[in-house]
Design an enzyme around this catalytic site. Structure first.
Site, PDB file in Angstrom:
ATOM      1  N   GLY A   1       4.894   4.125  -0.337  1.00 30.25           N
ATOM      2  CA  GLY A   1       4.480   5.155   0.594  1.00 30.25           C
ATOM      3  C   GLY A   1       5.376   5.124   1.820  1.00 30.25           C
ATOM      4  O   GLY A   1       6.142   4.171   2.028  1.00 30.25           O
ATOM      5  N   TYR A   2       5.241   6.161   2.631  1.00 31.57           N
ATOM      6  CA  TYR A   2       6.105   6.308   3.803  1.00 31.57           C
ATOM      7  C   TYR A   2       5.291   6.341   5.084  1.00 31.57           C
ATOM      8  O   TYR A   2       4.379   7.149   5.224  1.00 31.57           O
ATOM      9  CB  TYR A   2       6.965   7.576   3.673  1.00 31.57           C
ATOM     10  CG  TYR A   2       8.001   7.404   2.595  1.00 31.57           C
ATOM     11  CD1 TYR A   2       9.246   6.894   2.889  1.00 31.57           C
ATOM     12  CD2 TYR A   2       7.693   7.685   1.264  1.00 31.57           C
ATOM     13  CE1 TYR A   2      10.186   6.674   1.899  1.00 31.57           C
ATOM     14  CE2 TYR A   2       8.622   7.475   0.268  1.00 31.57           C
ATOM     15  CZ  TYR A   2       9.872   6.975   0.588  1.00 31.57           C
ATOM     16  OH  TYR A   2      10.793   6.755  -0.404  1.00 31.57           O
ATOM     17  N   LEU A   3       5.646   5.456   6.000  1.00 36.20           N
ATOM     18  CA  LEU A   3       5.067   5.469   7.339  1.00 36.20           C
ATOM     19  C   LEU A   3       5.763   6.530   8.182  1.00 36.20           C
ATOM     20  O   LEU A   3       5.195   7.055   9.120  1.00 36.20           O
ATOM     21  CB  LEU A   3       5.202   4.093   7.987  1.00 36.20           C
ATOM     22  CG  LEU A   3       4.392   2.991   7.300  1.00 36.20           C
ATOM     23  CD1 LEU A   3       4.857   1.622   7.743  1.00 36.20           C
ATOM     24  CD2 LEU A   3       2.915   3.174   7.601  1.00 36.20           C
TER      25      LEU A   3
END
Length: 155
Positions: free
Chosen positions: A28-30
């Site tokens: 996932g991407y912050l």
């Protein structure tokens, strides 16, 4: 560290028989801001926090920093990520002195298979296997950070 890589679409599943390793990956991407993508990845029994900078004009080179982190911390960070967690299996295939990483995507990106090869310099030559298709290095739609927000099934 500067990462130099090329990306290609994959024509068929024949690469799987040549794989010497494979791992399920959840990431996932912050942050998906192109100037600094921040990714959390669980790969097999390990996990990583990765920061990537903006690609150069060829789309092949960019700064990359990666650090291994505990899996339990990665799971907590995944809960903070932007919508659109990526689920895929990565197959590793050795051809001559290079390793192709081939990602078969699932869920909202099912049907997409992308191969990447890391190079020592941008003009380095390599042998292309017969399952390798069109080069998409400069096409930002095939970046995982883009796919997390704009899934392949919705194109």
């Amino acid at each position: 560290m500067i990462e130099i890589e090329k990306k290609f679409l994959v024509l068929n599943n024949s690469f799987k028989v040549a794989a010497f390793n494979k791992n399920r990956i959840t990431q996932g991407y912050l942050s998906t801001v192109p100037e600094r993508t921040v990714r959390v990845r669980i790969k097999g029994d390990k996990s990583y926090l990765t920061i990537k900078g903006l690609s150069n004009d060829t789309g092949m080179s960019r700064f990359e920093w990666e650090k291994e982190i505990p899996v339990d911390e990665a799971k907590k960070l995944l809960l903070l990520c932007e919508e659109g967690v990526i689920d895929k299996t990565r197959f590793e295939i050795k051809i001559d002195n290079h390793i192709f990483e081939v990602d078969e995507f699932y869920a909202e990106n099912e049907g997409l298979i992308i191969a990447e090869i890391e190079l020592d310099f941008e003009t380095e030559t390599f042998n292309k296997p017969n399952w390798l298709g069109e080069e998409v290095t400069k096409d930002k739609r095939y970046y995982n950070s883009y796919l997390s927000n704009h899934p392949y099934k919705k194109w």
